[in-house]
Design an enzyme around this catalytic site. Structure first.
Site, PDB file in Angstrom:
ATOM      1  N   TYR A 184       0.837  -1.202   0.000  1.00 40.43           N
ATOM      2  CA  TYR A 184       0.000   0.000   0.000  1.00 40.43           C
ATOM      3  C   TYR A 184       0.870   1.249   0.000  1.00 40.43           C
ATOM      4  CZ  TYR A 184       0.968   0.499   5.043  1.00 40.43           C
ATOM      5  OH  TYR A 184       1.590   0.660   6.256  1.00 40.43           O
ATOM      6  N   CYS A 185       0.300   2.343  -0.512  1.00 39.33           N
ATOM      7  CA  CYS A 185       0.948   3.646  -0.516  1.00 39.33           C
ATOM      8  C   CYS A 185      -0.146   4.698  -0.587  1.00 39.33           C
ATOM      9  CB  CYS A 185       1.939   3.773  -1.671  1.00 39.33           C
ATOM     10  SG  CYS A 185       1.194   3.487  -3.290  1.00 39.33           S
ATOM     11  N   THR A 186       0.217   5.954  -0.742  1.00 40.79           N
ATOM     12  CA  THR A 186      -0.760   7.033  -0.626  1.00 40.79           C
ATOM     13  C   THR A 186      -1.917   6.907  -1.620  1.00 40.79           C
ATOM     14  OG1 THR A 186       1.027   8.491   0.088  1.00 40.79           O
ATOM     15  CG2 THR A 186      -1.058   9.532  -0.529  1.00 40.79           C
ATOM     16  N   ILE A 213      -4.140   4.297   0.074  1.00 44.34           N
ATOM     17  CA  ILE A 213      -4.684   4.700   1.373  1.00 44.34           C
ATOM     18  C   ILE A 213      -5.848   5.667   1.189  1.00 44.34           C
ATOM     19  CG2 ILE A 213      -4.144   5.831   3.570  1.00 44.34           C
ATOM     20  CD1 ILE A 213      -1.156   5.117   2.953  1.00 44.34           C
TER      21      ILE A 213
END
Length: 312
Positions: A184-186, A213
């Site tokens: 996961y990342c922004t 996210i």
């Protein structure tokens, strides 16, 4: 009074002439009064821009006129052009700098060989089905995880995306190779590349969260598997879901490096000559020169001298 918005977006698609796309995007943003940062490469486009609501709407329509960007998703958030110092539109070898442009393959459908995309509700379903076997793997810089991350997530010891390949090949994470890994990342873009790099290095079951996210937080707020705040790369510095830090479900993860008070705000260390670290400093401590440093002894000495000079 005009309403401002910030757009976060990316699209992996082959671009034969990145320079022409860059010039077009620059002219389009300038004509609409948008500011922010856009990167273009032969692999696609990656951007965050802010401005007037109607200008943002026109930008979305005009950008989608290009056939390769027709299906590009845009994430909307609160903010404006004032959240960015300027407009920057550049051509780079990569739109996410992992240092592996030759390893990344894209076609009209996006990254070739990346992780399986999961909608936010599918992430929760996977955890409900597979339990503690599921590993959340943070695809951001370690600093970003100081204020927010998924419950029990593995946070690699990286300062930039360039550090990931060495980290993946270090052997530290071999125990994950036969377990379900949710990267996961922004906004999702870093995991498009990271998940492919992981699969190329023997991680067998790799997933990524559709929209990152941002989308997960929009869906579940503080009632899901996410904890804390989301770091953002503009003047806001952080973003909270639900009703913010006053939300009953909000969990404060970030704390001031000096007094330990809860905070989500990063500040640059006062020692600008030799230290470029951003650290968490609460509103009270940042008001005093002697506590405007990252905590290292040499930086503390610079802060002490600054405080002394201010008193004289």
């Amino acid at each position: 009074m005009s309403i401002g918005k910030i757009l976060l977006y990316y699209c992996f698609t082959p671009l034969k002439d990145p320079q022409a796309i860059m010039l077009w995007q620059r002219d389009l943003c300038e004509s609409l009064g948008l500011k922010g940062r856009i990167l273009v490469s032969e692999h696609g486009i990656n951007g965050t821009v802010g401005g007037d609501l109607n200008a943002c709407k026109r930008y979305v329509r005009k950008t989608r006129d290009y056939p390769g960007f027709k299906k590009m998703a845009f994430k909307w958030s609160e903010g404006s052009a004032d959240d960015f110092p300027r407009l920057s539109v550049k051509v780079r070898d990569e739109i996410v700098a992992f240092g592996a442009p030759e390893e990344l393959q894209v076609d009209e459908d996006g990254v070739v060989g990346g992780g399986v995309h999961l909608r936010p509700e599918q992430v929760n379903e996977l955890v409900a089905e597979r339990g503690d076997d599921v590993v959340f793997f943070d695809g951001r810089n370690a600093m970003e995880a100081e204020i927010g991350k998924f419950k029990g997530a593995v946070v690699p010891d990286v300062n930039t995306t360039h550090d990931f390949i060495k980290e993946l090949e270090s052997g530290k994470y071999d125990w994950m190779k036969n377990r379900p890994v949710v990267s996961y990342c922004t906004g999702g873009i870093r995991c498009e590349v990271l998940s492919a790099l992981m699969k190329n290095r023997g991680f067998n079951e790799v997933y990524q969260i559709d929209g990152g996210i941002v989308r997960y937080g929009e869906k579940y707020g503080n009632d899901g598997l996410w904890e804390g705040s989301m770091y953002v790369f503009d003047n806001r510095m952080h973003h909270e879901f639900g009703i913010g830090t006053e939300d009953p479900g909000f969990i404060q993860l970030g704390h001031c490096v000096h007094c330990g008070a809860g905070t989500n705000t990063f500040h640059n260390c006062i020692n600008e000559d030799t230290c470029r670290r951003q650290v968490l400093i609460c509103d009270d401590c940042v008001q005093h020169t002697e506590t405007q440093h990252c905590g290292r002894l040499d930086c503390a000495a610079v802060a002490a001298r600054g405080a002394e000079n201010a008193d004289n």
